[in-house]
Design a protein around this motif. Structure first.
Motif, short mmCIF file in Angstrom:
data_model
loop_
_atom_site.label_atom_id
_atom_site.label_comp_id
_atom_site.label_asym_id
_atom_site.label_seq_id
_atom_site.Cartn_x
_atom_site.Cartn_y
_atom_site.Cartn_z
N LEU A 37 51.35 56.32 26.06
CA LEU A 37 52.15 54.81 25.27
C LEU A 37 51.21 53.95 24.98
CD1 LEU A 37 56.02 54.45 26.13
CD2 LEU A 37 54.96 56.32 24.23
N ALA A 38 50.87 52.81 24.21
CA ALA A 38 49.92 51.68 23.94
C ALA A 38 51.23 51.38 24.32
CB ALA A 38 49.69 51.58 22.47
N THR A 100 56.82 50.72 11.90
CA THR A 100 56.88 52.00 11.73
C THR A 100 55.43 51.73 10.95
OG1 THR A 100 57.96 52.18 9.64
CG2 THR A 100 58.89 52.54 12.35
N SER A 101 54.36 52.75 11.32
CA SER A 101 53.82 53.32 10.44
C SER A 101 52.45 52.06 10.44
CB SER A 101 53.48 53.96 9.35
OG SER A 101 54.51 55.25 9.73
N ILE A 102 51.67 51.57 11.12
CA ILE A 102 51.40 50.24 11.55
C ILE A 102 49.85 50.87 12.10
CG2 ILE A 102 51.22 47.79 12.14
CD1 ILE A 102 53.41 48.30 11.21
N THR A 113 44.00 54.34 13.31
CA THR A 113 45.11 54.88 13.30
C THR A 113 46.32 54.75 12.75
OG1 THR A 113 45.31 54.37 15.80
CG2 THR A 113 44.39 56.10 15.54
N PHE A 114 47.67 55.14 13.64
CA PHE A 114 48.88 54.74 13.26
C PHE A 114 49.77 54.28 14.27
CE2 PHE A 114 46.81 55.88 9.53
CZ PHE A 114 46.59 54.73 8.34
N TRP A 115 50.63 53.86 13.77
CA TRP A 115 51.82 53.59 15.31
C TRP A 115 52.68 52.76 14.61
CZ3 TRP A 115 49.73 54.33 20.44
CH2 TRP A 115 48.15 54.83 20.36
N ASP A 116 53.35 54.06 15.26
CA ASP A 116 55.54 53.05 16.01
C ASP A 116 55.48 52.34 16.54
OD1 ASP A 116 55.80 54.56 13.55
OD2 ASP A 116 57.07 55.75 14.37
N ILE A 117 55.85 50.96 16.53
CA ILE A 117 55.80 50.15 17.63
C ILE A 117 57.43 50.07 17.78
CG2 ILE A 117 54.63 48.44 18.86
CD1 ILE A 117 52.36 48.56 17.49
N LEU A 135 56.22 48.84 22.99
CA LEU A 135 55.38 50.34 23.63
C LEU A 135 55.69 51.23 21.76
CD1 LEU A 135 58.30 50.95 25.57
CD2 LEU A 135 56.62 50.45 26.35
N GLY A 136 53.83 52.01 22.14
CA GLY A 136 53.61 52.15 20.91
C GLY A 136 53.20 53.86 20.87
#
Length: 489
Positions: A37-38, A100-102, A113-117, A135-136
């Motif tokens: 996870l990020a 979402t989708s950041i 890249t795209f992330w849900d955080i 948490l990403g």
């Protein structure tokens, strides 16, 4: 998160609460640093970094020591309201937040890249809000798949619009029949061609009942045969339909039966196709066929009339020179009569002029004058005008009557007589054609020839009148009745 006593500057500053004994610094550092996870921990309202693991640093292409740096300083231009707002919300409310989708990037590999955080509140040992743990999860594959699906959907919508415009331009109707359920689909254009309302239910029986009775059996049989895979599933037919208002239309239907394999054998699944209204084309084709037959009929009649003139002139002439002069004059008259009917045969644009019924009759019968008795043809017509359009139709009728009279009737003998009279009562024009002293008529003809059919069609269709034949023994009597306004057109 209540196990954390304090988060001051970095990982080595973490204080573990009671019950957390036995977790070494190295273990915790390795656990967070290499977690899939990020992970990022910021403290205070300035959001200073206390922790940023490897995946987080890579996603944002961050390097060097981040501990103690505010997010604004570390991120620079990338520190946006989208980054700040959820952290502010968590610090203010103590409630989790999620975005979402950041997009992050470009990352260390130069890619976005795209992330849900998910943002979680962090509290100190006294239960006070002190920071935010983020948490990403990398959702690049999901986002890219969604974007690709959207792109294809948009492309499909554009192609559908293009297809719809193409179909609209060709005026095609689209139809579909599902074999298993019997469900039928017709496009708006298909319904329009058949004269079926948009809300009217579609059934097989409705389609069958719309087919012209003379075409119904063979069309239903042809379409039904496509259920058999041996038919190859191809449909290409032209047939007539009868709309609810009684209008008859010609349509061209093209289709293809699609088959699917069930238990190892092909089985009819759905029939797809198009229709096109070809009424105008069929009407033009019929008109061309009729014109070809008419031209052939006229040529034969000209030869027959010329032959009759030669014979009649030869019997009446006293010398070859007299015969030649008489025959020449009559053939010229015949040519003038032919010129009068030429616009109808060649479909020329008529000149805008009027003539009279008497003038038409005199021109048509001029080639037959004086072939025998001087008064064998009598024309007694009231001064009735005929417009250019109606004059052409009337000419065709009188020409046909004159041709038949010269071949079979009163004008085929030297002693025959023909009387033409015409008058009107203010609303209707009457024309009487009466032959006598020709070959005796034993009975009406068994069949109607092409010329008679054409004459009747000219009167009923073009002049909107009626023609009646009376086959009397002493000679044919024909009566025409035409509305005066139609004769003036």
């Amino acid at each position: 998160m209540s196990s954390f006593r304090a988060w001051t500057h970095g990982l080595d500053e973490i204080r573990l609460g009671p019950g957390a004994a036995g977790l070494s610094y190295e273990f915790l550092s390795s656990l967070l640093e290499n977690a899939p996870l990020a992970i990022c921990l910021t403290l205070g309202h300035e959001h200073r970094y206390a922790l940023a693991n490897k995946i987080f640093r890579s996603a944002l292409a961050l390097s060097g020591d981040l501990v103690g740096k505010p997010l604004r300083e570390a991120l620079g231009d990338r520190y946006t309201e989208q980054t700040r707002a959820p952290r502010q919300f968590v610090l203010k409310t103590g409630q989790p937040s999620q975005i979402t989708s950041i997009p992050f990037g470009p990352d260390a590999m130069g890619e976005t890249t795209f992330w849900d955080i998910t943002f979680l509140p962090v509290r100190d040992a006294d239960n006070r809000l002190s920071g935010v743990l983020s948490l990403g999860i990398d959702v690049t594959l999901r986002v890219n798949a969604t974007l690709e699906a959207d792109r294809r959907a948009q492309e499909g919508a554009i192609n559908s619009k293009r297809l719809a415009l193409a179909v609209e331009a060709t005026e095609l109707g689209l139809w579909e029949w599902i074999a298993e359920t019997g469900v039928i689909y017709w496009s708006d254009r298909q319904r329009e061609i058949f004269g079926i309302g948009a809300d009217e239910p579609l059934t097989h029986e409705l389609w069958v009942s719309s087919i012209h009775p003379d075409d119904r059996d063979w069309v239903v049989e042809k379409v039904g045969s496509l259920v058999d895979p041996a038919s190859m599933g191809k449909l290409q037919i032209e047939y007539r339909i009868v709309r609810p208002d009684g209008d008859v239309r010609w349509i061209s239907s093209r289709g293809r039966m699609l088959y699917e394999t069930v238990n190892g054998r092909p089985q009819a699944a759905r029939l797809l196709g198009t229709i096109l209204d070809i009424t105008e084309r069929r009407t033009n084709e019929e008109a061309r066929r009729l014109l070809a037959k008419e031209l052939d009929h006229r040529v034969k009649n000209l030869f027959a009339m010329a032959s009759a003139m030669v014979s009649m002139t030869a019997r009446a002439a006293t010398s070859p020179s007299e015969m030649a002069a008489s025959l020449h004059g009559r053939l010229q008259a015949l040519a003038r009569a032919h010129e009068l009917i030429h616009p109808a045969l060649a479909e020329d644009i008529p000149r805008q002029r009027e003539t009279s019924v008497a003038a038409i009759a005199e021109t048509i019968l001029a080639p037959h004058q004086d072939l025998g008795l001087p008064d064998r043809i009598l024309i007694d017509c009231a001064p009735i005008s005929a417009g250019e359009k109606s004059a052409t139709s009337l000419t065709l009728v009188l020409h046909e009557l004159a041709t038949n009279a010269s071949k079979y009737g009163a004008l085929s003998t030297a002693n025959g007589h023909l009387t033409i009279t015409c008058w009107h009562d203010g609303e209707t024009v009457f024309l009487s054609w009466r032959e006598r002293d020709g070959p005796a008529i034993e009975r009406p003809p068994d069949t109607s020839g092409f010329g008679s059919h054409l004459a009747r069609k000219s009167v009923t269709d073009q002049l909107e009148g009626e023609i009646v034949y009376d086959w009397q023994r002493e000679g044919l009597h024909v009566e025409l009745r035409v509305p005066l306004p139609h004769l003036l057109r």
